[in-house]
Each structure stands twice: as C-alpha cells, then as structure tokens.
Design a protein around this motif. Structure first.
Motif, PDB file in Angstrom:
ATOM      1  N   ARG A  61      21.179  -2.923 -19.510  1.00 11.72           N
ATOM      2  CA  ARG A  61      19.843  -3.439 -19.203  1.00 11.72           C
ATOM      3  C   ARG A  61      19.884  -4.865 -18.662  1.00 11.72           C
ATOM      4  O   ARG A  61      20.640  -5.704 -19.148  1.00 11.72           O
ATOM      5  N   ALA A  64      13.639  -8.558 -16.989  1.00 11.63           N
ATOM      6  CA  ALA A  64      12.862  -9.032 -15.838  1.00 11.63           C
ATOM      7  C   ALA A  64      13.055 -10.525 -15.587  1.00 11.63           C
ATOM      8  O   ALA A  64      13.079 -10.970 -14.438  1.00 11.63           O
ATOM      9  N   ARG A  94      17.209   2.586 -13.121  1.00 16.11           N
ATOM     10  CA  ARG A  94      15.814   2.782 -13.516  1.00 16.11           C
ATOM     11  C   ARG A  94      15.057   1.472 -13.429  1.00 16.11           C
ATOM     12  O   ARG A  94      15.553   0.431 -13.865  1.00 16.11           O
ATOM     13  N   VAL A  95      13.864   1.563 -12.873  1.00 15.12           N
ATOM     14  CA  VAL A  95      12.941   0.437 -12.815  1.00 15.12           C
ATOM     15  C   VAL A  95      11.616   0.967 -13.342  1.00 15.12           C
ATOM     16  O   VAL A  95      11.137   2.002 -12.884  1.00 15.12           O
ATOM     17  N   LYS A  96      11.042   0.257 -14.310  1.00 18.23           N
ATOM     18  CA  LYS A  96       9.799   0.715 -14.949  1.00 18.23           C
ATOM     19  C   LYS A  96       9.967   2.137 -15.494  1.00 18.23           C
ATOM     20  O   LYS A  96       9.104   2.993 -15.334  1.00 18.23           O
ATOM     21  N   ASN A  97      11.111   2.398 -16.114  1.00 20.45           N
ATOM     22  CA  ASN A  97      11.444   3.685 -16.733  1.00 20.45           C
ATOM     23  C   ASN A  97      11.466   4.860 -15.764  1.00 20.45           C
ATOM     24  O   ASN A  97      11.372   6.007 -16.182  1.00 20.45           O
ATOM     25  N   ILE A 122      15.135  -3.566  -4.906  1.00 21.44           N
ATOM     26  CA  ILE A 122      14.398  -3.608  -6.169  1.00 21.44           C
ATOM     27  C   ILE A 122      13.620  -4.918  -6.198  1.00 21.44           C
ATOM     28  O   ILE A 122      14.196  -5.990  -6.007  1.00 21.44           O
ATOM     29  N   ALA A 123      12.326  -4.836  -6.423  1.00 20.32           N
ATOM     30  CA  ALA A 123      11.471  -6.025  -6.424  1.00 20.32           C
ATOM     31  C   ALA A 123      11.817  -6.951  -7.584  1.00 20.32           C
ATOM     32  O   ALA A 123      12.237  -6.507  -8.661  1.00 20.32           O
ATOM     33  N   GLY A 125      11.287  -9.509 -10.717  1.00 21.80           N
ATOM     34  CA  GLY A 125      10.393  -9.496 -11.868  1.00 21.80           C
ATOM     35  C   GLY A 125      10.284  -8.169 -12.589  1.00 21.80           C
ATOM     36  O   GLY A 125       9.378  -7.967 -13.389  1.00 21.80           O
ATOM     37  N   ASN A 126      11.199  -7.253 -12.349  1.00 22.80           N
ATOM     38  CA  ASN A 126      11.195  -5.950 -13.018  1.00 22.80           C
ATOM     39  C   ASN A 126      12.376  -5.823 -13.970  1.00 22.80           C
ATOM     40  O   ASN A 126      13.451  -6.347 -13.696  1.00 22.80           O
ATOM     41  N   ASN A 127      12.151  -5.104 -15.069  1.00 24.14           N
ATOM     42  CA  ASN A 127      13.261  -4.727 -15.930  1.00 24.14           C
ATOM     43  C   ASN A 127      14.078  -3.672 -15.194  1.00 24.14           C
ATOM     44  O   ASN A 127      13.515  -2.740 -14.616  1.00 24.14           O
ATOM     45  N   VAL A 128      15.389  -3.827 -15.207  1.00 17.39           N
ATOM     46  CA  VAL A 128      16.279  -2.891 -14.526  1.00 17.39           C
ATOM     47  C   VAL A 128      17.247  -2.336 -15.563  1.00 17.39           C
ATOM     48  O   VAL A 128      17.756  -3.073 -16.405  1.00 17.39           O
TER      49      VAL A 128
END
Length: 170
Positions: A61, A64, A94-97, A122-123, A125-128
């Motif tokens: 993981r 963000a 995975r981005v945003k699950n 991948i934008a 500010g996202n959890n990856v």
C-alpha cells in the motif's frame, strides 16, 4: 547457575507454548535495528507470509499523502537475497479499491525489480495498492526491503523514491 538455567527453561516453555493466532502478516511492526526511516515505511499485508509457500499474495500500500504527483510508472525493487518468484501476469494495481487497467508489467529477475505501467496515469492524492498474487515466497524466510519509486507523466526518466515496505516472511 542453577537459578539461571531454571529461569531460562521456564521462559523457553512459556514462549514456545504461545499459539500462532493469525496466518496473515501485516504492517511493518517494530524495527529495532536498520530499516528505512519511520516516515518512509509503507504498510503492507501478506495473506500467509510463510517461507517456501507458493500462492501467497502481497498487498503493498501507498497512502494518498505519499502520492503527491501523478504516476505514469511504478518501479518496485527488492534485495539480491530475496529468492522468491512473482507471476507478472497476476499483478494488479488498485485505486479507490478498484483495479485499474495496466499497459504492461515487466519483471526483471536479473536486476531485481518489477516495472508497472498503468494504461492511464494514476491521479495524485489517491491511495494506491499494488497486489502481487501467486507469489512463491523465498525459503528460508527473512526481512526484505521492497522499495517503490515512481515516474510522473512527461517527467524526465528519473525515478522518484516514495518509500519502503519492510516485508517479514516467517
């Protein structure tokens, strides 16, 4: 001397008698010596984390707050003493699950890294989450630093360090 041996025997019996409560490994835990700085440690989860096991799954993981720039490429490197094997056809991001579409995944065994190219960047500010499935864990187990670097869209082809997963395989 007799008291010392008695204390060691009792301690050994207590420690060996504790059951293993969970198979899954997660979070880097407490590092006494070595390892990356606390601010660079990234969270992960292993489905089993047992040495020599085939079919394990690593969930690596990236929070963000670490993804301050868009990602055009992910590069995951690992140490030369890690003797596990990856199934490059069974790697997801995975981005945003939700799984995103990947353009290409390259596992370079000789240079010990995995390159992942998303179809679209991948934008920021996202959890990856990078999911490595069908992994054959090394035998014997140990502690392994998996480093992640990224390349941003339109950037010079230099990789930027984001952090380290400190994997522990029993």
């Amino acid at each position: 001397m007799r008291r010392l041996f008695s204390a060691l025997a009792v301690t050994g019996c207590l420690l060996s008698g504790l059951p293993t409560l969970a198979l899954a490994q997660g979070m880097p835990g407490f590092t006494i010596f070595g390892g990356p700085e606390r601010g660079n440690q990234l969270n992960y989860r292993l489905d089993y984390g047992k040495s020599g096991m085939s079919g394990d799954r690593y969930r690596l993981r990236i929070p963000a707050k670490k993804v301050s720039l868009a990602i055009a490429q992910l590069n995951i490197s690992y140490p030369d003493y890690y003797k596990g094997e990856f199934d490059q056809k069974d790697i997801k991001v995975r981005v945003k699950n939700k799984s995103i579409e990947l353009q290409e995944v390259i596992w370079d065994k000789e240079n010990r890294f995995i390159e992942i190219y998303p179809k679209d960047p991948i934008a920021a500010g996202n959890n990856v989450e990078v999911v490595l499935s069908n992994v054959k864990n090394p035998s014997p187990g140990g502690m392994y630093n998996f480093n992640v670097r990224i390349r941003t869209p339109g950037d010079v082809p230099l990789l930027r360090y984001l952090g380290t997963w400190l994997l522990s395989i029993d």
